[in-house]
Write a protein that holds these residues in place. Structure first.
Motif, PDB file in Angstrom:
ATOM      1  N   LEU A  56       0.824  -1.201   0.000  1.00  0.00           N
ATOM      2  CA  LEU A  56       0.000   0.000   0.000  1.00  0.00           C
ATOM      3  C   LEU A  56       0.868   1.265   0.000  1.00  0.00           C
ATOM      4  N   ASN A  57       1.954   1.245   0.777  1.00  0.00           N
ATOM      5  CA  ASN A  57       2.833   2.417   0.829  1.00  0.00           C
ATOM      6  C   ASN A  57       3.652   2.568  -0.448  1.00  0.00           C
ATOM      7  N   HIS A  58       3.798   1.493  -1.203  1.00  0.00           N
ATOM      8  CA  HIS A  58       4.439   1.609  -2.516  1.00  0.00           C
ATOM      9  C   HIS A  58       3.527   2.403  -3.459  1.00  0.00           C
ATOM     10  N   TRP A  79      -1.570  14.210   6.935  1.00  0.00           N
ATOM     11  CA  TRP A  79      -2.757  13.395   7.193  1.00  0.00           C
ATOM     12  C   TRP A  79      -3.449  12.946   5.914  1.00  0.00           C
ATOM     13  N   THR A  80      -3.227  13.674   4.839  1.00  0.00           N
ATOM     14  CA  THR A  80      -3.971  13.413   3.610  1.00  0.00           C
ATOM     15  C   THR A  80      -3.818  11.977   3.127  1.00  0.00           C
ATOM     16  N   THR A  81      -2.587  11.485   3.071  1.00  0.00           N
ATOM     17  CA  THR A  81      -2.359  10.124   2.573  1.00  0.00           C
ATOM     18  C   THR A  81      -3.062   9.097   3.446  1.00  0.00           C
ATOM     19  N   ALA A  82      -2.944   9.238   4.756  1.00  0.00           N
ATOM     20  CA  ALA A  82      -3.608   8.300   5.676  1.00  0.00           C
ATOM     21  C   ALA A  82      -5.124   8.354   5.501  1.00  0.00           C
ATOM     22  N   CYS A  83      -5.659   9.540   5.303  1.00  0.00           N
ATOM     23  CA  CYS A  83      -7.110   9.696   5.103  1.00  0.00           C
ATOM     24  C   CYS A  83      -7.570   9.061   3.789  1.00  0.00           C
ATOM     25  N   VAL A  84      -6.766   9.226   2.736  1.00  0.00           N
ATOM     26  CA  VAL A  84      -7.116   8.618   1.442  1.00  0.00           C
ATOM     27  C   VAL A  84      -7.108   7.092   1.557  1.00  0.00           C
TER      28      VAL A  84
END
Length: 196
Positions: free
Chosen positions: A64-66, A79-84
């Motif tokens: 997922l982080n890739h 926070w944006t990436t975690a929220c997406v």
């Protein structure tokens, strides 16, 4: 409805909450219907995945982080990436219940997924459907029992294949060691002959 607190100890974490859901189904005596899991958190989600691979958590977050890294070059995406990520997996999940049993394969679990820990989080469980009669007990539906039987046969076959592979490797290793020993003996014999 039941309110549950959960302690997140890492920045990204999968926590199996299946036991808590089963306990809720038992306590509410739900017979046929659905159990609903809701996560009121902006960086968390809930999902169903496998429970028989110890690499799941590491590989899940690696892959997922890739796709959606926490850093854009040297810049933290906040926070944006975690929220997406949480939005993609979703803040709620329904699981069917039949005859008082969660309709999950034995190799499936429900996971609370956190993308921006640590800290305390919460989730809610509720249900709708019919309830078991006063003296009625939960039982495994025939359809789910068939899935379990098929899974057990598959696992037995996989164990047999793994054992055959281990035996083949042992045989090859024994042959390799034997050949190495014979090779050493030949070299020693040739050296002894050359020395005479």
């Amino acid at each position: 409805m039941k309110y549950n607190r959960i302690e997140i100890t890492r920045s990204e974490q999968l926590i199996d909450i299946t036991a808590a859901i089963r306990e809720f189904v038992d306590q509410s005596r739900l017979k046929d219907g659905f159990v609903q899991i809701q996560v009121p958190e902006r960086t968390a989600a809930v999902m169903i995945s496998i429970n028989d691979d110890w690499r799941l958590e590491r590989e899940f977050f690696d892959k997922l982080n890739h796709l959606m890294p926490k850093y854009d070059g040297m810049k933290f995406t906040g926070w944006t990436t975690a929220c997406v990520k949480a939005t993609i997996f979703g803040p709620s999940l329904q699981v069917m219940v039949s005859s008082g049993t969660l309709m999950l394969d034995k190799n499936q679990s429900v996971y609370f997924v956190e993308f921006q820990g640590p800290g305390e989080r919460q989730y809610f469980i509720s249900s709708f459907g019919t309830t078991l009669a006063e003296h009625e007990e939960a039982s495994m539906p025939e359809e789910l029992a068939l899935i379990f039987e098929t899974r057990q046969a598959y696992e037995a076959e996989q164990q047999q294949i793994a054992e055959e592979m281990r035996n083949e490797w042992r045989l090859r290793e024994a042959n390799r060691l034997k050949q190495e020993a014979e090779s050493r003996e030949t070299v020693v014999a040739e050296n002894d002959t050359d020395g005479d």
